[in-house]
Design an enzyme around this catalytic site. Structure first.
Site, mmCIF file in Angstrom:
data_model
loop_
_atom_site.group_PDB
_atom_site.id
_atom_site.type_symbol
_atom_site.label_atom_id
_atom_site.label_comp_id
_atom_site.label_asym_id
_atom_site.label_seq_id
_atom_site.Cartn_x
_atom_site.Cartn_y
_atom_site.Cartn_z
ATOM 1 N N GLY A 10 0.822 -1.211 0.000
ATOM 2 C CA GLY A 10 0.000 0.000 0.000
ATOM 3 C C GLY A 10 0.854 1.259 0.000
ATOM 4 C CG ASP A 31 -0.760 -5.559 0.345
ATOM 5 O OD1 ASP A 31 -1.887 -5.757 -0.147
ATOM 6 O OD2 ASP A 31 -0.405 -4.463 0.815
ATOM 7 C CG ASN A 32 -5.473 -8.721 0.782
ATOM 8 O OD1 ASN A 32 -5.126 -7.538 0.761
ATOM 9 N ND2 ASN A 32 -6.630 -9.108 1.291
ATOM 10 C CB THR A 35 -6.930 -0.777 -0.923
ATOM 11 O OG1 THR A 35 -6.104 -1.040 0.221
ATOM 12 C CG2 THR A 35 -8.386 -0.983 -0.572
ATOM 13 C CG LEU A 61 2.077 -14.590 7.884
ATOM 14 C CD1 LEU A 61 1.902 -14.949 6.416
ATOM 15 C CD2 LEU A 61 2.433 -13.105 8.008
ATOM 16 C CB ALA A 114 -1.105 1.258 11.355
ATOM 17 C CE1 TYR A 145 -9.234 2.544 8.294
ATOM 18 C CE2 TYR A 145 -9.916 4.698 9.104
ATOM 19 C CZ TYR A 145 -8.924 3.847 8.639
ATOM 20 O OH TYR A 145 -7.632 4.297 8.518
ATOM 21 C CE LYS A 149 -7.124 1.123 10.824
ATOM 22 N NZ LYS A 149 -5.834 0.480 10.522
ATOM 23 N NE ARG A 186 -6.347 7.354 1.128
ATOM 24 C CZ ARG A 186 -5.435 6.594 1.744
ATOM 25 N NH1 ARG A 186 -5.169 6.794 3.026
ATOM 26 N NH2 ARG A 186 -4.790 5.650 1.089
#
Ligand code: NAD
Ligand code: UDP
Length: 313
Positions: A10, A31-32, A35, A61, A114, A145, A149, A186
Site C-alpha cells: 500500500g 499484502d493481498n 487496495t 500467517l 497502525a 473502519y 481500529k 482521498r
C-alpha cells in the site's frame, strides 16, 4: 533486524519498507492487494533484503525464521475503500490484528498497530490529544473502519497487559504523497488528479471542514521512532497545521497553474468529521519527532510524481 510489514503493497507500507531497507534491515512484505498495488513495490524486485508474501492476514500467517518487528499496516484506508470493502475492513482490523498479535508472541517480535485519527470520530475537542476518547457513531458509514481500529487498540493493550506482548500503537492523521491510489477518493490525490485532468475539483459541503496534512516520509520516520521507542500507549502522528478543505483545493490549483479546473461544491457525506488536527506533544516529548515538510513542499513533490502518469487517463 528482520521486519514484517502487513499492508506492504500500500501507500504507507511501501514508504515504510523503503525507510527500513535504507536502515539496513531485512523486510518481509505481506499484502493481498485489496487496495494496494504491485507497482508500489515494483522497484524492490531483486532487492537482496526484501521478500514478499501474497497473503490475506485475516488468515493466520506462517513464516519461517526469526521476526523481530511486526508493523500491522494492512487495512483499506480511504472512506471510499472501506465502504466498498466493509466486511474485509472489519476483519483485517479484528481477526487480522489478533493473528498478528499471536504471531508476535510466537516470534517474540515487537508489534505495532497502525490505528487512526478516526478513532476520535467527529471530535468534540480540537486539536485531539491521545487522552481524548472520541465521538464515534458505532453504526455509521465510517463505523466499519473506526470501531475495529478502536477494537484493535483494545486488543493490542489486552495482549500487552495479560500476555506480555511487546506492543506499540500509533494514531495516524491524514497523510499524503506519491503512490496513493488516484481513484481511492482521498482528498489530496483526488484534487491533484482532477486538476491535472482539467476536471472540476469536488469540494464537499462548503469546504469549511478541516484536516491536517502530513507528508509520507515524515510520517514513516515517526512510525519507526514509535516502534523503536518505549512508549506503550497510543501516540498521535500527523502534521499539526490545520487547514480547510477549500484551502487545499486552492493550494493545488495554485501549484498547477496550467490547469483549467474550477472548484465545484457537492453535498457533504454523512459522518464526515468537521475538524481534525493532532496534538503531537506526546510524539515531540517522547520521540523528538516533528514533521519537517511543509504543505507547499509536499504538494509540489506529489504533483511532480503524478504529472506524467495521470494526465488524460
Ligand atoms: P493503502 O490502502 O494504500 O494500504 C493498505 C494496504 O493494506 C493495501 O496494500 C491493502 O491491499 C493491504 N491490505 C488490506 N487488507 C489486507 C489484508 N486482509 N491482508 C493483507 N493486506 C491487506 O492505505 P494506506 O494509506 O497506506 O494505509 C495504511 C495503514 O495506515 C492502514 O492501516 C490505515 O488504516 C492507516 N492510516 C492511514 C492514514 C493515511 O492518511 N494514509 C491515516 C490513518 C490511518
Ligand atoms: N473531500 C472533499 N472532496 C473530495 C474528497 C474528500 O471535499 O473529493 C473532503 C471530505 O469530505 C473530508 C476531507 O476532504 O472532509 C478529507 O477526506 P478524505 O477522504 O481524504 O479523508 P478523511 O479525513 O475524511 O478520512
Amino acid at each position: 533486524m528482520r521486519v514484517l510489514i502487513s499492508g506492504a503493497g500500500g501507500f504507507l507500507g511501501s514508504h515504510l519498507t523503503d525507510l527500513l531497507l535504507s536502515h539496513g534491515h531485512s523486510v518481509v512484505g505481506v499484502d493481498n492487494f485489496i487496495t494496494g498495488k504491485p507497482q508500489n513495490i515494483e522497484h524492490l524486485k531483486g532487492h537482496k533484503n526484501y521478500s514478499f508474501i501474497r497473503h490475506d492476514v485475516i488468515e493466520p500467517l506462517k513464516i519461517d525464521g526469526p521476526v523481530d518487528r511486526i508493523y500491522h499496516m494492512a487495512s483499506p484506508a480511504s472512506p471510499v475503500g472501506y465502504v466498498k470493502h466493509q466486511v474485509a475492513t472489519v476483519k483485517v482490523n479484528s481477526q487480522g490484528t489478533w493473528n498478528l498479535l499471536e504471531l508476535s508472541l510466537e516470534k517474540k517480535a515487537r508489534f505495532l498497530m497502525a490505528s487512526t485519527s478516526e478513532a476520535y470520530g467527529d471530535p468534540a475537542i480540537n486539536p485531539q490529544r491521545e487522552d481524548y476518547w472520541g465521538n464515534v457513531n458505532p453504526i455509521g458509514l465510517r463505523s466499519m473502519y473506526d470501531e475495529p481500529k478502536r477494537f484493535s487498540e483494545a486488543c493490542t493493550m489486552a495482549y500487552h497487559r495479560e500476555r506480555g506482548a511487546d506492543t506499540r500503537i500509533i494514531r495516524i492523521f491524514n497523510t499524503y504523497g506519491p503512490r496513493m491510489d488516484p481513484y481511492d477518493g482521498r482528498v489530496v490525490i483526488s484534487f491533484i488528479r482532477q486538476a491535472l485532468n482539467n476536471e472540476p475539483l469536488t469540494v464537499f459541503g462548503e469546504g469549511k471542514q478541516t484536516r491536517s496534512l502530513c507528508y509520507c516520509t515524515d510520517l514513516v520516520r515517526g512510525i519507526n521512532l514509535v516502534m523503536e521507542g518505549d512508549f506503550i500507549e497510543p501516540i498521535n502522528l500527523g502534521n499539526p497545521e490545520e487547514v480547510t478543505i477549500l484551502q487545499i483545493a486552492k493550494d493545488v490549483l495554485s501549484l498547477i497553474p496550467e490547469s483549467k479546473s474550477k472548484i465545484s461544491f457537492h453535498p457533504m457525506p454523512p459522518d464526515d468529521p468537521r475538524v481534525r488536527c493532532p496534538d503531537i506533544s506526546r510524539a515531540k516529548q517522547y520521540l523528538g519527532w516533528t514533521p519537517t515538510i511543509s504543505r507547499q513542499e509536499g504538494l509540489k513533490k506529489m504533483i511532480e510524481f503524478y504529472r506524467d502518469q495521470l494526465v488524460a487517463k
